[in-house]
Design a protein around this motif. Sequence first.
Motif, PDB file in Angstrom:
ATOM      1  N   ILE A  39       0.875  -1.171   0.000  1.00 43.64           N
ATOM      2  CA  ILE A  39       0.000   0.000   0.000  1.00 43.64           C
ATOM      3  C   ILE A  39       0.909   1.216   0.000  1.00 43.64           C
ATOM      4  O   ILE A  39       1.793   1.332   0.856  1.00 43.64           O
ATOM      5  CB  ILE A  39      -0.918   0.038   1.240  1.00 43.64           C
ATOM      6  N   THR A  40       0.702   2.101  -0.947  1.00 44.43           N
ATOM      7  CA  THR A  40       1.438   3.363  -0.988  1.00 44.43           C
ATOM      8  C   THR A  40       0.418   4.486  -0.849  1.00 44.43           C
ATOM      9  O   THR A  40      -0.581   4.517  -1.562  1.00 44.43           O
ATOM     10  CB  THR A  40       2.213   3.528  -2.309  1.00 44.43           C
ATOM     11  N   ASP A  62      -4.044   9.715  -2.144  1.00 44.05           N
ATOM     12  CA  ASP A  62      -4.493   8.521  -2.852  1.00 44.05           C
ATOM     13  C   ASP A  62      -3.782   7.314  -2.255  1.00 44.05           C
ATOM     14  O   ASP A  62      -2.607   7.390  -1.887  1.00 44.05           O
ATOM     15  CB  ASP A  62      -4.142   8.595  -4.346  1.00 44.05           C
ATOM     16  N   MET A  63      -4.518   6.220  -2.173  1.00 43.54           N
ATOM     17  CA  MET A  63      -3.941   4.957  -1.690  1.00 43.54           C
ATOM     18  C   MET A  63      -3.785   4.034  -2.892  1.00 43.54           C
ATOM     19  O   MET A  63      -4.761   3.713  -3.563  1.00 43.54           O
ATOM     20  CB  MET A  63      -4.850   4.318  -0.646  1.00 43.54           C
ATOM     21  N   VAL A  64      -2.550   3.624  -3.154  1.00 35.96           N
ATOM     22  CA  VAL A  64      -2.241   2.724  -4.250  1.00 35.96           C
ATOM     23  C   VAL A  64      -2.147   1.319  -3.670  1.00 35.96           C
ATOM     24  O   VAL A  64      -1.368   1.079  -2.742  1.00 35.96           O
ATOM     25  CB  VAL A  64      -0.917   3.108  -4.937  1.00 35.96           C
ATOM     26  N   LEU A  65      -2.951   0.410  -4.188  1.00 37.62           N
ATOM     27  CA  LEU A  65      -3.028  -0.957  -3.664  1.00 37.62           C
ATOM     28  C   LEU A  65      -2.449  -1.916  -4.698  1.00 37.62           C
ATOM     29  O   LEU A  65      -3.021  -2.101  -5.771  1.00 37.62           O
ATOM     30  CB  LEU A  65      -4.480  -1.314  -3.365  1.00 37.62           C
ATOM     31  N   VAL A  66      -1.304  -2.504  -4.371  1.00 40.46           N
ATOM     32  CA  VAL A  66      -0.630  -3.416  -5.287  1.00 40.46           C
ATOM     33  C   VAL A  66      -0.572  -4.792  -4.623  1.00 40.46           C
ATOM     34  O   VAL A  66       0.078  -4.962  -3.589  1.00 40.46           O
ATOM     35  CB  VAL A  66       0.803  -2.937  -5.618  1.00 40.46           C
ATOM     36  N   PHE A 108      -7.741  -4.784  -0.763  1.00 41.97           N
ATOM     37  CA  PHE A 108      -7.276  -5.365  -2.022  1.00 41.97           C
ATOM     38  C   PHE A 108      -8.431  -6.031  -2.774  1.00 41.97           C
ATOM     39  O   PHE A 108      -8.520  -5.951  -3.991  1.00 41.97           O
ATOM     40  CB  PHE A 108      -6.145  -6.370  -1.765  1.00 41.97           C
ATOM     41  N   GLN A 109      -9.332  -6.667  -2.029  1.00 45.06           N
ATOM     42  CA  GLN A 109     -10.504  -7.280  -2.650  1.00 45.06           C
ATOM     43  C   GLN A 109     -11.408  -6.209  -3.266  1.00 45.06           C
ATOM     44  O   GLN A 109     -11.922  -6.385  -4.372  1.00 45.06           O
ATOM     45  CB  GLN A 109     -11.285  -8.091  -1.619  1.00 45.06           C
TER      46      GLN A 109
END
Length: 155
Positions: A39-40, A62-66, A108-109
């Motif tokens: 998570i970034t 913003d939350m980047v979910l990888v 993530f889901q």
Amino acid sequence: MIWNTMKKKGYLSSDFRLFHLTDRSIPNIKYHYHEFDKITILIKGNVHYTIEGRTYQLEPYDMVLVRHNEIHRPVVDTTTPYERIIIYISPTFIENYRTQDYDLGYCFQKAAKKESSVLRIPTRQKSILFQTIQRLEESFSSDAMPTNSTGKFFF
């Protein structure tokens, strides 16, 4: 782009790691993947983030979910500082703390269901997110991670 030509990058020596980073210059980061989820949270900077072929122009908070094994890379404008919070989480950690009422992997889901790897926080909630990030960082600087009466982490 062929997945098996990508380089695995980074490692996770514990189940959960948190970093707060600010860079003024960052090298060109090539496409890569990790065996952990990431998570970034962008604090400030001008960043485009590409995940599995889809590119997002990020805004502050913003939350980047990888998810693990997803091919990704940030493209950073080096004329402005790039400040972010990065959280590495092993899939085992997420699974070990999953219960019927509590799922660390829910974000993530949700991202997969919405077919978007970026969660944009509404303006009115950004200060709450910032306070939560500060509490999370403070918990890592103390000797023990705070838990509630059920033994679950709280932030």
